[in-house]
Design a protein around this motif. Sequence first.
Motif, PDB file in Angstrom:
ATOM      1  N   VAL A 183     -11.914   1.991  -4.683  1.00 25.57           N
ATOM      2  CA  VAL A 183     -10.987   2.732  -4.135  1.00 25.57           C
ATOM      3  C   VAL A 183     -11.504   3.230  -2.706  1.00 25.57           C
ATOM      4  O   VAL A 183     -12.761   3.964  -2.750  1.00 25.57           O
ATOM      5  CB  VAL A 183     -10.558   4.035  -4.836  1.00 25.57           C
ATOM      6  N   LYS A 184     -10.949   2.848  -1.795  1.00 21.22           N
ATOM      7  CA  LYS A 184     -11.627   3.109  -0.341  1.00 21.22           C
ATOM      8  C   LYS A 184     -10.690   4.395   0.051  1.00 21.22           C
ATOM      9  O   LYS A 184      -9.803   5.056  -0.414  1.00 21.22           O
ATOM     10  CB  LYS A 184     -11.050   2.008   0.771  1.00 21.22           C
ATOM     11  N   GLU A 202      -4.597  -2.826  -7.801  1.00 21.81           N
ATOM     12  CA  GLU A 202      -5.443  -3.735  -8.186  1.00 21.81           C
ATOM     13  C   GLU A 202      -4.872  -4.372  -9.504  1.00 21.81           C
ATOM     14  O   GLU A 202      -4.782  -5.740  -9.643  1.00 21.81           O
ATOM     15  CB  GLU A 202      -6.759  -2.992  -8.632  1.00 21.81           C
ATOM     16  N   ILE A 236      -7.872  -2.137   1.648  1.00 20.95           N
ATOM     17  CA  ILE A 236      -7.675  -2.059  -0.105  1.00 20.95           C
ATOM     18  C   ILE A 236      -7.950  -3.622  -0.507  1.00 20.95           C
ATOM     19  O   ILE A 236      -7.389  -4.524   0.236  1.00 20.95           O
ATOM     20  CB  ILE A 236      -6.411  -1.461  -0.606  1.00 20.95           C
ATOM     21  N   HIS A 288      -5.807   8.851  -4.354  1.00 24.34           N
ATOM     22  CA  HIS A 288      -6.296   7.810  -3.964  1.00 24.34           C
ATOM     23  C   HIS A 288      -6.794   6.639  -5.024  1.00 24.34           C
ATOM     24  O   HIS A 288      -6.505   5.311  -4.970  1.00 24.34           O
ATOM     25  CB  HIS A 288      -7.459   8.145  -3.132  1.00 24.34           C
ATOM     26  N   TYR A 292       1.057   4.124  -2.946  1.00 23.33           N
ATOM     27  CA  TYR A 292       0.926   5.426  -2.723  1.00 23.33           C
ATOM     28  C   TYR A 292       2.110   6.366  -3.227  1.00 23.33           C
ATOM     29  O   TYR A 292       2.103   7.412  -3.872  1.00 23.33           O
ATOM     30  CB  TYR A 292       0.444   5.843  -1.459  1.00 23.33           C
ATOM     31  N   PRO A 331     -11.629   0.210 -10.839  1.00 24.19           N
ATOM     32  CA  PRO A 331     -11.067  -0.218  -9.383  1.00 24.19           C
ATOM     33  C   PRO A 331     -12.011   0.650  -8.322  1.00 24.19           C
ATOM     34  O   PRO A 331     -12.215   1.841  -8.508  1.00 24.19           O
ATOM     35  CB  PRO A 331      -9.658   0.098  -9.381  1.00 24.19           C
ATOM     36  N   ARG A 340       0.867  -1.113  -0.045  1.00 28.20           N
ATOM     37  CA  ARG A 340       0.021   0.042  -0.113  1.00 28.20           C
ATOM     38  C   ARG A 340       1.034   1.248  -0.012  1.00 28.20           C
ATOM     39  O   ARG A 340       0.591   2.230  -0.806  1.00 28.20           O
ATOM     40  CB  ARG A 340      -0.913   0.081   1.078  1.00 28.20           C
ATOM     41  N   GLY A 388      -5.114   3.045  -5.774  1.00 25.02           N
ATOM     42  CA  GLY A 388      -6.030   1.767  -5.665  1.00 25.02           C
ATOM     43  C   GLY A 388      -5.837   1.075  -6.940  1.00 25.02           C
ATOM     44  O   GLY A 388      -5.912  -0.229  -6.754  1.00 25.02           O
TER      45      GLY A 388
END
Length: 652
Positions: free
Chosen positions: A627-628, A597, A634, A589, A430, A625, A426, A593
């Motif tokens: 995205v949270k 994915e 995720i 974000h 980012y 995708p 993660r 994500g």
Amino acid sequence: MNDNDKQPGGGGGNPWMKSLLIWVAILLGLALFVTMVDGRSATPRGTAIDYSAFLDKVDEGTVKNAVISRDAITGQLSNGEAYRTSPVQDSTLIPRLREKGVSFTAKTDDGPSVWMVLLYQSLPFLLFLGIAFFVLRQMQKGGGANGAMGFGKSRARMLTQKEGKVTFDDVAGIDEARAELTEIVDFLKDPTKFARLGGKIPKGALLVGSPGTGKTLLARAIAGEAGVPFFTISGSDFVEMFVGVGASRVRDMFEQAKKSAPCIVFIDEIDAVGRHRGAGLGNGNDEREQTLNQLLVEMDGFEANEGIIIVAATNRPDVLDPALLRPGRFDRQVVVPRPDIEGRVKILEVHMKKVPLAPDVDSRTIARGTPGFSGADLANLVNEAALMAARKGKRLVAMAEFEEAKDKVMMGAERRSMVMTEDEKRMTAYHEAGHAIVALHEPASDPIHKATIIPRGRALGMVMRLPERDSYSYHRDKMYANLAVSMGGRVAEEVIFGYDKVSSGASGDIQYATGLARDMVTKWGMSDKVGPVEYAQPEGESFLGYSSSQPVRMSNQTAQLIDDEIKSIVEGGLHRAKHVLTEHLDQLHLLAGALLEYETLSGDEIKKLIAGEEIGRADQGPKTPVVKAAGTSIPKTRRTPGPFGSPTPLGA
């Protein structure tokens, strides 16, 4: 191929060993002949018995006769059987034989035969004569560098058309260098054309360029076009531990060249022997300098070597002796640069002729994604693509293999077996998304070609940007854009995960940004406070602590000012990246994500994603995708991405 290059099964071998074996065989045959003629060397026939048993048989009266010699007693028994035994000092033997009525005779030793005497007396003389004949024969052979007295002979090899003719058609991407050498080809074909107007062709041409740019290939093309003998030798072949051997090899090389004139002598890596004299310690009268002195005399001394053109190659022209570069010697320096995009297209087409290609292969697209590649790098790229296609069992090499080969050559092989936690993935997503978002919103930045979080080499992920064309200058706006892009990953970590969660993954970015800022201040005069003054330390060659360039002198105040300006420029890029990511946090974000994915996204897919369009994959179908928000989980789905482009990485 000469005799020394042949394999043992092909009739070659060491001539020293071959001659020695012949003489050994002759001497052994002579000794065998004498032994066969000399009948005394035959072993007496009969059954061997002990001397005590022989005396018992004499006492029993079963011995019929006896022949007594110094080495053996032989004879026959009453039953006709032959016997033999070794004699001992026994004064009672003769009386016993007479007492038992055994007829006996004594065999006298006449000494060695005449043949053996002749052999023993002539063997040292024959051995000495054979060695002398062997040495004289090697000296008369003389010219061979591998002969008994050939350590002072030249190691130059003459290439012939049988070993593969190379012409200018095989040399692509260096048109300017090829045009400069065309004059040498014209001279070799028609020398009177230049002599008619009193012109003299340059005696030497020095090919200067980075490794792999095609200097050796260009030299062979000159010989192939002119159709003249081509001698090739390495600069290290002149230097030996024996005093005077290098100079002797230089003289012998020019003697060979005179016999084949007009011809070309190609010296590869001439910096091994042509380094600046007097740069070392001591009196400088070493073997390398003596070799260089002889080379200078042969190239332009009292005796003119007409029809001999010296072509040399090096990637270190700065270390060569000035006397070697003056007019009359290497008076023409031909720069062999790394090819531009048009040159890369031509080079790729030359190497692709030997590879079965799929219809989707576009050499211009590959050339556009390989800025800075030399001819050798492009040849390796085509070879890697062919190997990848072969491993997959394909009959044609497609564009996908070329893209994978570019990634492997520039960044290393994929490390899919590397185990990373979900938090590390993660953060990597980012980090790379931060680079990409800043690059998208910096007008002067190069377009994004690919973003990936698949580990390659030492990097956990990478954002690659593809320049639209070859750049020969670096503008201020692009420098500031690159500084902001390089800081994008670190800023994204801080914005999403907090100040205390910033990782060490930006070490390469910080190193790149600091180096760029230092060049801006100390080399390119792009700091208003420091001004257009060069403060960069010179990159001169050093030898045992001695540097040919003096360091830059500056006051403490100037050094402090330079450090402050470098820090200010780097922090400016940091603030610029923070402004972009804060303003476009939703895009950060979304892209992170998508990287989690799909793992790998092309530049077009990133643009579609930012524009709100769906990403379509042939193996997955259209999909946007999920995205949270930051801090939530995720999706853990992992899919194998398809191959996309892989341009030069400008910031990871």
